[in-house]
Design a protein around this motif. Sequence first.
Motif, short mmCIF file in Angstrom:
data_model
loop_
_atom_site.label_atom_id
_atom_site.label_comp_id
_atom_site.label_asym_id
_atom_site.label_seq_id
_atom_site.Cartn_x
_atom_site.Cartn_y
_atom_site.Cartn_z
N ALA A 137 1.08 -0.96 -0.08
CA ALA A 137 0.05 -0.09 0.11
C ALA A 137 0.73 1.45 0.26
O ALA A 137 2.04 1.50 0.29
N GLY A 138 0.67 2.30 -0.67
CA GLY A 138 0.96 3.63 -0.89
C GLY A 138 2.49 3.22 -1.41
O GLY A 138 3.29 4.36 -1.71
N MET A 139 2.97 2.42 -2.64
CA MET A 139 4.16 1.89 -3.29
C MET A 139 4.14 2.21 -4.00
O MET A 139 2.33 2.08 -5.41
N SER A 140 4.09 1.81 -5.89
CA SER A 140 4.14 1.80 -7.24
C SER A 140 5.59 1.19 -7.38
O SER A 140 6.97 1.16 -7.03
N VAL A 141 4.49 0.78 -8.85
CA VAL A 141 5.45 0.03 -10.11
C VAL A 141 6.02 1.03 -10.74
O VAL A 141 4.71 1.43 -11.34
N GLN A 142 6.92 0.87 -11.67
CA GLN A 142 7.18 2.28 -12.44
C GLN A 142 7.95 1.60 -13.28
O GLN A 142 8.92 0.44 -13.61
N TYR A 143 7.94 2.28 -14.88
CA TYR A 143 8.92 1.77 -16.25
C TYR A 143 9.47 2.96 -17.01
O TYR A 143 8.77 3.79 -16.58
N LEU A 144 10.90 2.56 -17.59
CA LEU A 144 11.50 3.30 -17.70
C LEU A 144 12.16 2.99 -18.99
O LEU A 144 12.19 2.07 -19.16
N PRO A 145 11.87 3.95 -19.94
CA PRO A 145 12.61 3.00 -21.94
C PRO A 145 13.84 2.83 -21.24
O PRO A 145 14.51 2.56 -20.64
N GLY A 146 14.43 2.07 -22.15
CA GLY A 146 15.18 1.32 -22.30
C GLY A 146 16.64 2.29 -22.17
O GLY A 146 17.56 2.20 -22.15
N SER A 147 16.57 2.66 -23.28
CA SER A 147 17.57 4.08 -23.55
C SER A 147 16.50 5.24 -23.62
O SER A 147 16.16 5.80 -24.95
N PRO A 148 16.68 5.99 -21.57
CA PRO A 148 15.98 7.18 -22.01
C PRO A 148 17.08 8.20 -22.28
O PRO A 148 18.04 8.10 -22.88
N SER A 149 16.05 9.47 -22.59
CA SER A 149 16.49 10.68 -23.03
C SER A 149 16.70 10.96 -22.42
O SER A 149 16.12 11.14 -21.04
N GLY A 150 16.77 12.41 -22.11
CA GLY A 150 16.83 13.89 -21.56
C GLY A 150 15.59 14.51 -21.37
O GLY A 150 15.09 15.01 -20.40
N SER A 151 14.59 14.18 -21.88
CA SER A 151 12.89 13.59 -21.86
C SER A 151 12.10 13.12 -21.07
O SER A 151 11.25 12.93 -21.46
#
Length: 742
Positions: free
Chosen positions: A19-33
């Motif tokens: 409770a109160g946590m999250s799962v999060q996702y980021l692209p494999g090759s992130p850019s500055g944006s």
Amino acid sequence: MTRDFIELATTGTTPASVAGMSVQYLPGSPSGSSRWQATPLSGSVDPGARFLVAEAAGGAGTVELPTPDVTGSINMSATTGTVALATGTTPLTCLTAVDCAADSRIVDLVGYGSAVVRETSPAPAPSATTSVFRTTSADTDNNSTDFVVGPPSPQNSAGEKPGGPSGAIDARIRDIQGTTRTSPLVGKVVRVPGIVTATRAFGSSRGFWMQDPQPDNDPRTSEGLFVFTGSVTPPVAVGDAVTVTGTGAEYRPASGYQTTTQLTSATWTTDSRGNELPNPVVITENTVPGEYTPQPGGSIESLPLEPSKYALDFWEAHEGELVSVADVRAVSSTTAFNEVFVTTKPGEHPNARGGSVYLGYDQTNTGIVKIQSLIPFSQRPFPKANTGDVLTGITAGPVEYSQFGGYTLQASILGELKDNGLAREVTGKQNGGELAVATYNVENLSAVDDQAKFDGLARGIIDHLSSPDIVTLEEIQDNNGPTGVNDGVVAADQTLKRFVDAIVAAGGPRYEWRQIDPQDMTDGGEPGGNIRVGFLFNPQRVSFVDRPGGNATTAVDVVADQKNKNPQLSISPGRVDPTNPAWRTSRKPLACEFVFHGKTVFVIANHFASKGGDQPVHGINQPPVRSSEVQREQQATVLRGFIDKLFAADPNADLVVAGDLNDYQFSPTLRTLTQGGALTALMNTLPESERYSYVFDGNSQVLDHILVSKALKKVDYDVVHINAEFAERSSDHDPQIVRFLP
């Protein structure tokens, strides 16, 4: 799966609140944006259970997830990206592995594929039809070692798997295996428990075997089963107790072969680890029945198994189960495919060199079983055995049916090889008055082969055959071998010159050769190779009678010598009836005339049609259909017609018929050639235990022959074992030799 998903688990012994946590996702090759996307969580993860988070729907899947515990909308890449479990629901901001490692909000993180953000190194890249799994509960902070790729197996906190709790039939392994060779649950989705007994983590047929630790009392029903995962290494370990949901299937490698019962499209849960394995079935010399298989005159697939009566039924009734053998003798050499055949019955048709001879269609060697290894060769190379060597100690693993060799013990425990010192034989030297004629299948010899092959064959001629006067050769290829397909190259002069030069270099005589080029792509064998038969002869010992006119399509005939009233060949060398349909896509016999000490000797070199197309001895049809015999009987009839014409002209003609007849000493082919007593098949003059020149599927058997006319005197015959029983060899056939007085 129709949706992307993330699973959570805990190694604790009490429920872990999310409770109160999250799962999060980021692209494999992130850019500055680039920005992290977050899905808030609620509830808790129970010990030993999973917590399922559904994300965005995709277009590649067809199977629905079980009811998720939490649903989000993140569209995750199938091949590369980073997933984090974070405290709080505010999106993370780190975009590098170093920055994320310093963010105290991140509880755990996995980067997969080529992900920039990961722990140490990223996990392997999945695909649209696979997913990334943690292999054990241990967390080494290295995604590449903690995770593997495998079939998706999503499960929610209620233990539901794809299809829901009622989407599968609860079964035991014995229910899937049944009491015949095919499963009664083919095509059915089943849920079945078992203990993982072995894994196959290489090749295109990966998966794991599992076995029911609580067997029934029916000897017909196997308690073992293979779970097929394709080219994906299964993330399970030996000793895991698993519950597998999958579709019952029978894998048939080719028409006429038996099948392997297995589960496909499988998902599973690991219920516990480190469990004791079921005891293997211990195979001794008295375990496997002496009768090979029922003979219904058709398929045996639907017949109830009788494992106490038939060897094939015995192995099928233990398909997938652990078995063990101890101190077993190799009855073949190790093959190029890293396999060796052994016998569990050391007293069954043995020969003096350690093999098991094959003496008749009704005398199949029931003690032979093939051994392969599940141990990666980087950890332990497969042993290089010769026939007669022994795998000492215990060899154990599950039973599997193979297209090549039948039932196979897939060894997860492999015995140590004991070298019993098998030696290559050397035949005696002919005396001055004896003519020595040998036959040798040199296994697709061409001018493009390595020098080592020529040198090995040359040593066979000189050191082991003691420089015969005449050698009939089979499987001589054209000058560019199989590299030239439909290129019009049929000449073999460069191939034969290299062979003769190698013999001279090894200290032997300079042989001459005779042969006739075939028409391109008409004589079968390796595509482009244009194999043919030919002759080597030592001109210091024997004279070749050359008569012009021989070519690929001109038939040799027997004509009368009006001066001496003796027969002679119309052409020499000459092919026997080469346009007869019996020789379609097959080698044509080559007849030659020699003179030795003033006497004429006729020699015919042969290479009959192969056994390709015959049904396997271990296949579903019993007795197997040996369709290739038809052509060889036709060839024997044609050749016999020519031989009879020679004997009609001179009943006392000195004749040697030699070569690879591709058939057994007890076959219809040999009966046709020897009927009436005109020719003697010398193989049948040997003791039964010595009747072999080739080893196939662990059976020491006959393909090559020398047949002689009754006019020959003081005949001395020898099969010289230098190849077929050895892992290192120059050919797959052993040569033969006959010495006689014309």
